[in-house]
Design a protein around this motif. Structure first.
Motif, short mmCIF file in Angstrom:
data_model
loop_
_atom_site.label_atom_id
_atom_site.label_comp_id
_atom_site.label_asym_id
_atom_site.label_seq_id
_atom_site.Cartn_x
_atom_site.Cartn_y
_atom_site.Cartn_z
N SER A 119 -48.40 -6.61 34.02
CA SER A 119 -47.92 -7.49 33.35
C SER A 119 -48.60 -6.01 32.36
CB SER A 119 -48.46 -7.96 33.14
OG SER A 119 -49.78 -8.21 33.47
N TYR A 120 -47.50 -6.53 31.33
CA TYR A 120 -47.85 -5.41 29.48
C TYR A 120 -48.61 -7.17 28.88
CZ TYR A 120 -50.08 -2.04 26.57
OH TYR A 120 -50.41 -1.17 25.89
N LEU A 121 -49.16 -6.83 28.52
CA LEU A 121 -49.57 -8.88 27.17
C LEU A 121 -50.12 -8.09 25.85
CD1 LEU A 121 -50.94 -10.99 30.02
CD2 LEU A 121 -48.66 -10.00 30.14
N GLN A 122 -48.94 -8.65 24.68
CA GLN A 122 -49.92 -8.60 23.04
C GLN A 122 -49.55 -9.89 22.75
OE1 GLN A 122 -47.54 -4.67 21.95
NE2 GLN A 122 -49.46 -3.37 22.97
N SER B 275 -44.28 -7.56 41.01
CA SER B 275 -43.40 -8.43 39.82
C SER B 275 -44.49 -8.52 38.61
CB SER B 275 -44.92 -10.02 40.49
OG SER B 275 -45.04 -10.86 39.01
N PHE B 276 -43.41 -8.15 36.91
CA PHE B 276 -43.50 -7.24 36.36
C PHE B 276 -43.54 -8.59 34.68
CE2 PHE B 276 -42.53 -4.60 39.00
CZ PHE B 276 -43.25 -2.96 38.67
N GLU B 277 -44.06 -8.05 33.63
CA GLU B 277 -43.74 -8.90 32.90
C GLU B 277 -44.69 -8.27 31.87
OE1 GLU B 277 -45.78 -13.19 31.17
OE2 GLU B 277 -46.30 -12.91 33.13
N ALA B 278 -43.27 -8.29 30.28
CA ALA B 278 -44.06 -7.40 29.41
C ALA B 278 -43.50 -8.73 27.89
CB ALA B 278 -43.39 -6.47 28.94
N THR B 279 -44.72 -8.80 27.29
CA THR B 279 -43.98 -9.64 25.97
C THR B 279 -45.32 -8.94 24.66
OG1 THR B 279 -44.57 -12.30 26.20
CG2 THR B 279 -46.50 -11.70 26.89
N ARG B 280 -44.43 -10.12 23.87
CA ARG B 280 -45.32 -9.63 22.62
C ARG B 280 -45.49 -11.41 22.39
NH1 ARG B 280 -40.58 -6.21 20.88
NH2 ARG B 280 -41.35 -3.46 21.10
N MET B 281 -45.74 -12.00 23.09
CA MET B 281 -46.00 -13.94 23.22
C MET B 281 -47.24 -14.18 23.91
SD MET B 281 -44.06 -15.31 20.51
CE MET B 281 -42.40 -15.08 20.34
N THR C 33 -50.67 -15.26 23.49
CA THR C 33 -51.27 -15.87 22.58
C THR C 33 -52.80 -15.01 23.13
OG1 THR C 33 -49.47 -17.42 22.35
CG2 THR C 33 -52.35 -17.40 20.79
N GLY C 34 -53.48 -13.69 22.60
CA GLY C 34 -54.56 -13.83 22.82
C GLY C 34 -54.92 -13.00 23.61
N ARG C 35 -53.81 -12.04 23.87
CA ARG C 35 -53.56 -11.22 24.61
C ARG C 35 -53.32 -9.58 23.65
NH1 ARG C 35 -57.16 -13.20 28.51
NH2 ARG C 35 -56.53 -14.30 29.46
N LYS C 36 -54.45 -8.53 23.57
CA LYS C 36 -54.48 -8.22 22.21
C LYS C 36 -53.85 -6.65 23.43
CE LYS C 36 -55.96 -10.72 19.37
NZ LYS C 36 -55.12 -11.46 18.63
N ASN C 37 -53.50 -6.13 24.57
CA ASN C 37 -53.63 -5.10 24.84
C ASN C 37 -53.57 -4.49 26.13
OD1 ASN C 37 -52.26 -2.62 24.59
ND2 ASN C 37 -53.40 -1.39 23.84
N ALA C 38 -53.61 -5.88 26.91
CA ALA C 38 -54.01 -6.08 28.24
C ALA C 38 -52.57 -5.17 29.32
CB ALA C 38 -53.58 -7.32 28.25
N LEU C 39 -52.52 -4.34 29.67
CA LEU C 39 -51.80 -4.05 31.30
C LEU C 39 -52.45 -4.05 32.02
CD1 LEU C 39 -49.60 -2.13 31.94
CD2 LEU C 39 -51.16 -0.10 30.95
N ARG C 40 -52.07 -4.65 33.01
CA ARG C 40 -52.56 -5.13 33.45
C ARG C 40 -52.33 -4.58 34.95
NH1 ARG C 40 -54.40 -11.21 32.49
NH2 ARG C 40 -55.85 -10.32 30.63
#
Lengths: 396, 396, 396, 396
Positions: free
Chosen positions: D163-166, D266-272, D274-281
């Motif tokens: 996942s890449y969470l922003q 399982s993949f997730e990419a989101t700019r929504m 909340t609170g995750r600044k740059n979490a590529l996991r």
């Protein structure tokens, strides 16, 4: 004198131990409006159930659940058997006027669950209560997280990430168990732990899944059959292999879900997440904040408050052990951690409270039916090339 | 038929609830060689102790510990009163031939603890057992950490960092309680939680402190006296202030210690560590590895194995819930967390095992006396400008 | 055209690489009022220093620091040699009218540090600036933490826990290096990393240590002498052992400190903390909150805000990479982490800003002297059975 | 004398600053076989690019990339413009015989990426090299994780969670930017950050995605258009709103993928988030172990070694800063953390090494094309009710 609620519990596996602890402990910490009495333990094998009854502190035992249901001196039937017998026992008990607490999943199929829900509705009209045992709703951390979300503290919910990660099937030589047979267990990771992920995501957010798209996978399709059974979660044997069995359920289930509000959910349930022992994790992302929970740190939630000054925002690790947190004042001073089984004491307490108050407790059989329908929709989607499948509603 | 051990517990505060839970639960999960029976709860106020007895599940109650000790139908005296009454009750009980489990700290002074230790030795010769309740030894994580260290997995120990951090006195308006009065409590953070840090550091390492140098501090010297008492850890009142009381114990104790092996220890016990609710932390650094524990994550240890390849070294976060870990097989499947109070069930189990086996359980009164002497040495060092003070040994 | 600041750096070890990176990078990200020019690299061995100069991007090199100080085309002397030469070089440079940036510790003894401070004061009157290189003040996380504390966000400070944990001496066969010789290094863990712990604790809190009580320890007193030197932090050799050397400095220093405000501090500096690579940790506990920092997570602080509602209190893990955090807007978008060496770019930037503005930068030589005096007081306390020793002040 | 590689970089946004730092720093820490020279910075606005060139240290600037490509004194074209111009510039540069480093995503469509790949293949035959800039492959932690997996340390891979969470779009009032326009950016979270998640998952595992099933979502479909542009990651304006723009790309992309080996992802990419600044996991679960990485802790990996004794298994948090870890020996001693931008220095180093050695560097344009095809398949699946869509291969 305080009313007594005489309980008979059907089933004596791992869940039996957990429920017993709930009934035993709840009245020692909470001021209950009625006193639960551990009257009867019911199992198939008379000797084994008698031994369990003595160990767990039940007054007596029985090997015939049907006759137990007929007894006048029993008020509550607590069902902790595998899912394939839930419907029969629960419906009979409700019809006999007994309050019913039934372990999750409610049943192995939506058809059974629907019948149970109808029986529950009919019983409710006669003042007979029913509840399904999603105990992870009964942790101070999850209940407090729901409270924050319901209060609008994270705003409108955009998406939810929910996973339940275990690893007890990683070893391809780990033996067969009833949990790996579709006839007994209904499904694999999907129903056993995916059900928890679905229920917890819905409980926290107050939303319901309307449609799903997913895939089920069985990574190890044959496993040895072991001679003797053990008390592990697998319920499998530990003796020498006596043959090879076919795994007829999923090892892992990955699915996406659309909630009725339009929010999106990402779900993963797996028994193949190497190194993850019992990681039920939910993160809810909203327009004004976020909340994350992990069962491997069950006394905490992580709360991101988007209304904090920009330079001070971050996830706050709240230890949910203050007296003002749900259920906590009955236990220990702040910072003294609760464990897995406390959810069962809270469940017993809340069940007793609802029965005494003449109210229908939650999660209801209807809630359990809904989860069952979500699981079925996932199975259908997986069998339909990932197509989005609507979750059945009401009496449709 | 199995032997019974009839227990009378003296004291009905927070520790009374915890010990009750231990006695209640232990026989339901462990196969004990004797059955503990919750016979009598003893307290000062007859009505209050009767109510507690009913709630906690004791068969009867009494307001006169002296008469209880004389009774033939009592086998064990469990002491959970404040420290100033430990010596009198324990010595009388031992002389009356009762096995004794005594909460920590063993006493409020080394002199009392010495008398208790003499009584325990004399009793042991008559087959009467005694134990002091350092329950943090009874967590799977700490017991497993000790096992790894004893196995040489971290090599020779160089230094130990131990702290017990709480924050319930941060608020200067938090009211007076008996825990802040030297006459009742003996000392403040030092004896209440520093004692745990000392005992756990010694238990994990197998070493004993030979000398200490330290400082005690009271940051808030006057606090309001509240009208009515509450059930919080403070045991203070929550009503309106009726005056101002003088705090006569330490809020925090910082000290260094030299172990008999030459290893160094750094210790901190404080009730002023804002935001730290119950953080008993110990890290042991050895020539071949390290181990860290934190009570706020009580199901885990962090183990650094210096024998791993250089590029793969790191702290391994072990969830200590496998069936092979101490006490765990009696409980839940891997990954299902235990809580604070499980230590009391393990303590009850180990006490019963030792009594039934005719063995002296640990930690012994002698162990408790040693901790008391460490605490006294810290106080003396603090009063002597930080000079190193030897910890008294044996009968000196 | 923008003013230029021509820098000559004396020393070409590990710190030389870090300072070079600072000078190189600062003008590429910050809008500086003057342009630092990497003019000259100075070292003892002409060939080695020429090679380093080419690699690191210095225009030229020299093996004679005295002649460099006389040159008109040099404005700044940056000193990154071992501590035993700091005083001589810095004083000569200041007297020659060069601005001086000097690595920590300021010197190997308070006497030297006092002479340097006098020279710095005299130079300041002539507009010549000086600064000591405690670069951990220059991380966004630490600078932001200081800002929160100065703003009163954690209230009155009660106590501070500061430790600097490394493990590069755990292996008893790790060879001798100049850092283990008292003549060269002044002290061991105390001066090398304990100095950082002291400075950072004081920087964060705005308090100064008034007295200390402590103990130094050398766990491994003899180590092999290796043939050839390497570039590791140890600066020791990696070749075959050619003999045995005596370690004349401390492996670890444990001490308590009393701040001028009455707050207490617990300090630990060790090169024997197995598994801890570079863990400079400070936690400050106040009447209204707490802040914790760990250099192994250098882009974060943990902030406990005691003014939050009771049920929502917890440590907030703030990622200090928002544009509003100190220095960050010059770098990357939020969430993109900075590394160890960014502190050196910030240091170069702040030094240039101060020189251009005609202001005395901090930390000053006086700040460095104060740290030196704290270290000396710890040594004296360790040699005086742990007695509390006052930290010298002003010109006493 | 060492060969020189004269670089012209096209583009001067956020990525321009990062690549500049890479070219500047790499030769100062690594011994390179050729010296990269920062010759020319190319941008659209002559004044702005001249200013950037001066700030970042490029020798000269130009506003005409076509003429730059014709120049004889340029060896390398580094492309850091938005994706819509990659194909045109890269193909022209390769045809002109320039080595090309192109930022990800390789292009905005598979058609463009295919043309680029053909051009790269043709150029390679003439000794002209090309590479695409997935810099997260160039972190010591990810490279070391790949090494462990390739060594078989986690066994057969069952599933991958990436996942890449922003959260920079959480605020519905955050303004429009070119990154939210399909014409300019190609896609939203999918191409910008989902591309990283796909590439990193494939890089770590050595597997390739064969088919995908997913859903794209735009939660906020209209955003204000701001007056003036800022330097934030959004590249949006910060002035007063001058109208409303329509978001034509996804805010979030959720998808499942089947790898060629049969493993599930399982993949997730989101700019929504909340609170995750740059979490590529990324977490990879295998039959013998697991590895987890999180870009918000970029100097660490978590490694679960299933071959450890049962009671000692757990995730080991390895700080990947030992000299033996990839690239690390060039930098600082163990425990001194690297930052985000170090990946760009490693990329510059590896590119220079490959060019000097006459080898084709990885990730190749073909690798970039593959990622592009995965992204397109996700878009097609999202438009086809979640149906599984095969990822195009080779020249099909």
């Amino acid at each position: 004198m305080r009313e007594r609620l005489r309980v008979a519990m059907v089933g004596n596996g791992f869940m039996g131990a957990a429920h017993s602890q709930g009934w035993r402990v709840a009245p020692r910490f909470f001021d209950l409006p009625a006193e639960p009495v551990m009257e009867l333990l019911v199992g198939r094998d008379p000797d084994r159930v008698a031994a369990s009854a003595e160990k767990w502190g039940w007054r007596d035992s029985s090997a015939d659940w049907r006759s137990v249901i007929e007894r006048d001196d029993i008020d509550v039937i607590d069902i902790v058997t595998p899912g394939d017998s839930h419907a029969e026992i629960a419906i009979a008990a409700l019809e006999a006027g007994k309050h019913v607490l039934c372990e999750k999943p409610l049943a192995n199929s939506p058809a059974e669950a629907e019948a149970m829900t109808l029986a529950a509705r009919a019983a409710a009209e006669r003042g007979v209560r029913s509840m399904v045992g999603f105990t992870y709703r009964r942790l101070p951390a999850t209940a407090f997280a729901r409270h924050l979300i319901a209060d609008g503290r994270i705003g409108d919910i955009r998406h939810v990430r929910a996973s339940y990660l275990q690893d007890w099937l990683v070893d391809a030589e780990s033996p067969m168990t009833w949990r790996l047979e579709k006839d007994r267990a209904g499904s694999g990771a999907l129903g056993d732990i995916g059900a928890h992920a679905v229920d917890l995501a819905e409980y926290l957010t107050g939303l319901q899944l309307a449609s799903v798209s997913g895939v089920l996978e069985t990574f190890v399709r044959e496993r040895p059959i072991a001679g003797s059974s053990s008390g592990s979660i697998a319920g499998g044997g530990s003796g020498e292999a006596t043959g090879v069995g076919t795994v007829t359920v999923d090892d892992a289930a990955f699915f996406h879900g659309r909630f009725d509000s339009g929010a999106l959910g990402s779900f993963e349930a797996t028994r193949m997440a190497t190194g993850r022992k019992n990681a039920l994790r939910v993160e809810v992302s909203g327009s004004a904040g976020a909340i994350a929970f992990d069962l491997e740190h069950l006394n905490r939630i992580e709360f991101y408050d988007g209304s904090a000054p920009g330079t001070e925002q971050g996830f706050t690790s709240i230890i949910v052990t203050e007296p003002e947190h749900p259920w906590v004042s009955a236990w220990w001073p702040a910072g003294h951690l609760l464990g897995y089984e406390h959810g069962f004491a809270h469940q017993a307490r809340d069940f007793v409270e609802a029965v005494a108050a003449g109210e229908d407790p939650r999660p209801s059989f209807e809630d359990g039916l809904h989860v069952q329908r979500v699981l079925e929709a996932v199975e259908r989607s997986s069998g339909s090339d990932g197509a989005w499948v609507g979750v059945a509603r009401g009496s449709d």
